[in-house]
Scaffold this active site. Structure first.
Site, PDB file in Angstrom:
ATOM      1  N   ASP A   1      -7.607   2.581   6.931  1.00 44.03           N
ATOM      2  CA  ASP A   1      -7.425   2.570   5.477  1.00 44.03           C
ATOM      3  C   ASP A   1      -6.741   1.286   5.025  1.00 44.03           C
ATOM      4  O   ASP A   1      -7.111   0.680   4.025  1.00 44.03           O
ATOM      5  CB  ASP A   1      -6.559   3.760   5.041  1.00 44.03           C
ATOM      6  CG  ASP A   1      -7.418   5.001   4.846  1.00 44.03           C
ATOM      7  OD1 ASP A   1      -8.657   4.863   4.935  1.00 44.03           O
ATOM      8  OD2 ASP A   1      -6.836   6.085   4.625  1.00 44.03           O
TER       9      ASP A   1
ATOM     10  N   ASP B   1      -1.007  -1.012   5.754  1.00 45.04           N
ATOM     11  CA  ASP B   1      -0.851  -0.363   7.057  1.00 45.04           C
ATOM     12  C   ASP B   1      -1.789  -0.981   8.088  1.00 45.04           C
ATOM     13  O   ASP B   1      -2.830  -1.533   7.749  1.00 45.04           O
ATOM     14  CB  ASP B   1      -1.185   1.135   6.940  1.00 45.04           C
ATOM     15  CG  ASP B   1      -0.111   1.888   6.166  1.00 45.04           C
ATOM     16  OD1 ASP B   1       1.006   1.343   6.048  1.00 45.04           O
ATOM     17  OD2 ASP B   1      -0.400   2.993   5.686  1.00 45.04           O
TER      18      ASP B   1
ATOM     19  N   ASP C   1      -3.925   0.332   9.949  1.00 40.07           N
ATOM     20  CA  ASP C   1      -4.965   1.290  10.334  1.00 40.07           C
ATOM     21  C   ASP C   1      -6.227   1.031   9.513  1.00 40.07           C
ATOM     22  O   ASP C   1      -6.306   0.062   8.762  1.00 40.07           O
ATOM     23  CB  ASP C   1      -4.462   2.725  10.151  1.00 40.07           C
ATOM     24  CG  ASP C   1      -4.109   3.019   8.696  1.00 40.07           C
ATOM     25  OD1 ASP C   1      -4.342   2.136   7.837  1.00 40.07           O
ATOM     26  OD2 ASP C   1      -3.606   4.115   8.410  1.00 40.07           O
TER      27      ASP C   1
ATOM     28  N   GLU D   1       0.835  -1.197   0.000  1.00 42.34           N
ATOM     29  CA  GLU D   1       0.000   0.000   0.000  1.00 42.34           C
ATOM     30  C   GLU D   1       0.875   1.254   0.000  1.00 42.34           C
ATOM     31  O   GLU D   1       1.688   1.451   0.889  1.00 42.34           O
ATOM     32  CB  GLU D   1      -0.885  -0.026   1.252  1.00 42.34           C
ATOM     33  CG  GLU D   1      -1.578   1.292   1.539  1.00 42.34           C
ATOM     34  CD  GLU D   1      -2.272   1.302   2.904  1.00 42.34           C
ATOM     35  OE1 GLU D   1      -2.227   0.266   3.613  1.00 42.34           O
ATOM     36  OE2 GLU D   1      -2.854   2.337   3.245  1.00 42.34           O
TER      37      GLU D   1
END
Ligand code: 0RA
Length: 654
Positions: free
Chosen positions: A521, A517, A519, A439
């Site tokens: 997103d 990641d 998180d 990503e």
């Protein structure tokens, strides 16, 4: 007459007979995988299926209405039914209680009287004696003839003769099997509630009318009650397809329902069409999920294609639309459950989950064909919706072929044909190669620097890839990121006879690793990538090529000492460890891969000696399909419900 013959031919020596029996169960203990598949979590749960299947058979024979399944705090399982109860009288041939025979003789399975049982479930049909052999303790209790009978076993061996432990004046009937899996045999002995709940739900849909109750006594809920659920469906398969399609938008109001019997094969099918572009067909034989399909599924497709095509032809709809229709066009937006009951099923295929009986194909074809034709004639509005959907699918398929050919021609022509953003590895043997789908360009940069360039390739993905759950096939080839993934993988999308079939023989990396990641997103992007693979490249998942990288969540640091942590427990322990001499250590929370430098990324997440990878598997197509359509589809309410319900367990962010 029968008894006399048996008596003459029977072994004279009762104890010798007994030894033979124990040898049978000893074989199960020696090679458990031959009987229950494996000794991991799957095999552990298989014990439950085996016992429950016996109760289901009793219900199918018309004698049992309720089945209770309890998971006890010690991870033992207790299954109780209100069937006739396993017979307890003297078994003429074995010269001991029939109950003991059922529990200790391999393949006796309790089915002396074949006429009583239409079909029998159980993938291997190994019976409850197999469960007994693999349990350190087992207690069977039978209510019958106004008495309560009981026998205890250890590792399959009876501890005493069947005895009467009580009176039963109301003349209740039923069977209870309580077993404690042998931890010297199984690698895991902790049962998974969801796995059991999902299977019992499935069984309740497949066998309309039966009530199955599940109770987990290991954990109390907010009201201090054990977690419990009851599964019961009067509508059977009709409700099953509605459940599967709950998060989709329907094209027809009610499921099309087919039921019939031919050549001793009983056939039940329920069909819905929705406005999505994917297909979800589940098939069962004798309640077993035939993941690899087989003759029942082929018969269904044949009938569906032929009947819909001839209906559309007659109405002149195809001529008007000027498209060539193929079999696959009838499958877009299709959700169906096919359940057949067959006397002697032959299972084939890699995982023995493909039905081979040839007579089943004709039976399903004929029955579905006849009833579907009547349905179309009687429901012109629904019929028109379906045919229009099929025509749209055909038009989209032609557009998709052009788009796909563009992608693949480009890669055949221009130089290496590989995407410009791909940092490839030098190794050419795909078995040794890994592709990281990363990503973001910045994390991609770190990964490129940190990797071992001999066998690790990096493909950075910018932003969010297309949600393929909501897009028609031809549109996915317009998406730069998806095009890059396809060309980097080197696979071929579609074959002439089957546009959706995938050819992964040219797969360039045997490990494809999603690295996002930690998180919200990141988890969204991971789900989008997983959806792409699940819908369009499922074989890559099935063959075990898809993985998820596990970057650490924390770095706990004091002076020169650094400890990476992947969860809260590890973090607390690391803090304790480094707090030793005075001041508290520094705790850094990693949110993005970009916060790690290339060396750290290599050390924690990419180095095969120290990293941990999570392999993606298609546990059950039904569950995954439901999950993906819910997480990525149109309907918002089911998604919100799911996230609220699972917020504390699942790492799924809204
Ligand atoms: C053999 C014969 C009969 C019933 C059963 C087995 C039976 C087995 C199991 C296993 C779990 N629950 C069960 N319930 C019944 C028929 C006996 C008769 O004719 O009364």
């Amino acid at each position: 007459m029968e008894e006399l013959k048996v008596a003459v031919g029977a072994p004279q020596d009762y104890s010798a007979d007994k030894i033979q029996v124990l040898e049978g169960l000893e074989a199960v203990r020696k090679r458990p995988s031959m009987y229950i598949g494996d000794v991991g979590l799957k095999g552990l749960h298989h014990l439950v299926w085996e016992v429950v299947d016996n109760s289901i058979d009793e219900a199918l024979a018309g004698y049992c209405t309720d089945i209770n399944v309890e998971i006890h705090p010690d991870n033992s399982i207790c299954v109780t039914d209100n069937g006739r109860g396993i017979p307890t009288g003297m078994h003429p041939k074995e010269k001991r209680s029939a109950l003991e025979v059922v529990l200790t003789v391999l393949h006796a399975g309790g089915k002396f009287d074949k006429e009583n049982y239409k079909v029998s479930g159980g993938l291997h049909g190994v019976g409850v004696s197999c469960v007994n052999a693999l349990s350190k303790d087992l207690r069977v209790t039978v209510w019958r003839d106004g008495k309560v009978y009981q026998q205890d076993y250890q590792k399959g061996a009876p501890l005493y003769d069947v005895k009467i432990v009580g009176e039963n004046p109301e003349n209740k009937t039923g069977t209870q099997v309580h077993f404690w899996p042998d931890e010297t045999i199984f690698l895991h002995t902790v049962y998974k509630y969801e796995t059991i709940a999902n299977r019992l739900r499935e069984l309740s849909y497949l066998n309309a009318g039966i009530r199955i109750h599940l109770k987990d006594l290991r954990e109390l809920d907010d009201n201090n009650q054990p977690v419990a659920e009851s599964f019961h469906s009067e509508g059977g398969l009709k409700e099953f397809v509605e459940y599967l399609d709950a998060s989709r938008v329907r094209l027809i109001d009610e499921p099309i329902y087919v039921k019939g019997e031919k050549h001793d094969v009983s056939v039940e099918v329920a069909v819905l069409y929705n406005n999505s572009y994917s297909e979800n067909v589940l098939s069962y034989t004798n309640n077993i999920n035939t993941i690899e399909g087989g003759t029942h599924v082929s018969g269904f497709y044949r009938a569906l294609t032929r009947t819909l095509k001839s209906y559309a032809d007659q109405g002149g709809m195809l001529e008007k639309a000027k498209v060539e229709i193929t079999g696959n066009d009838f499958r877009e937006g299709l959700t169906a459950v096919i359940s057949v009951k067959v006397h002697e099923p032959q299972f084939e295929g890699q995982t023995k989950t493909k039905l081979g009986n040839s007579e089943v194909m004709g039976a399903v074809d004929t029955i579905v064909g006849e009833i579907l034709k009547i349905y179309l004639d009687e429901n012109p509005k629904a019929a028109k919706m379906i045919v229009q959907k099929v025509i749209l699918a055909a038009q989209a398929r032609q557009a998709a072929r052009k788009a796909r050919e563009m992608v693949q021609r480009k890669s055949a022509l221009g130089g290496s044909g590989l995407p410009g953003k791909l940092a490839d590895c030098s190794e050419k043997n795909p078995e040794l190669c890994e592709l990281y789908l990363v990503e973001g360009d910045s994390a991609g940069g770190s990964a490129k620097q940190g990797r071992n360039r001999r066998y690790q390739a990096i493909l950075p993905l910018r932003g969010k890839i297309l949600n393929v759950e909501k897009a028609q096939e031809h549109r996915i080839y317009d998406n730069e990121e998806i095009k890059n993934i396809i060309t980097a993988l080197g696979i071929i999308f579609g074959r002439e006879e089957d546009d959706r079939a995938l050819n992964i023989t040219k797969l360039r990396y045997y490990k494809v690793i999603i690295m996002t990641d930690a998180d919200v997103d990141g988890s969204h992007i991971r789900t989008l990538i997983l959806t792409l693979f699940f819908r369009y490249m499922r074989e890559i998942i099935e063959k075990g090529h898809l993985y998820i990288a596990q970057p650490p969540l924390y770095l706990v640091k004091k002076g020169k000492k650094e400890i990476y942590c992947w969860d809260e427990n590890q973090r607390e322990q690391a803090v304790r460890e480094l707090s030793g001499s005075g001041s508290a250590p520094d705790v850094q929370r990693y949110k993005g891969l970009g916060e790690m430098n290339p060396e750290q990324l290599w050390e924690t997440t990419m180095n095969p000696d120290t990293r941990s990878l999570k392999k993606v598997d298609v546990e059950s197509a039904a569950i995954s399909d439901h999950l993906f359509s819910m997480l990525m589809g149109d309907e918002v309410a089911p998604r919100r419900d799911f996230i609220e319900k699972n917020a504390k367990y699942a790492n799924v962010d809204a």
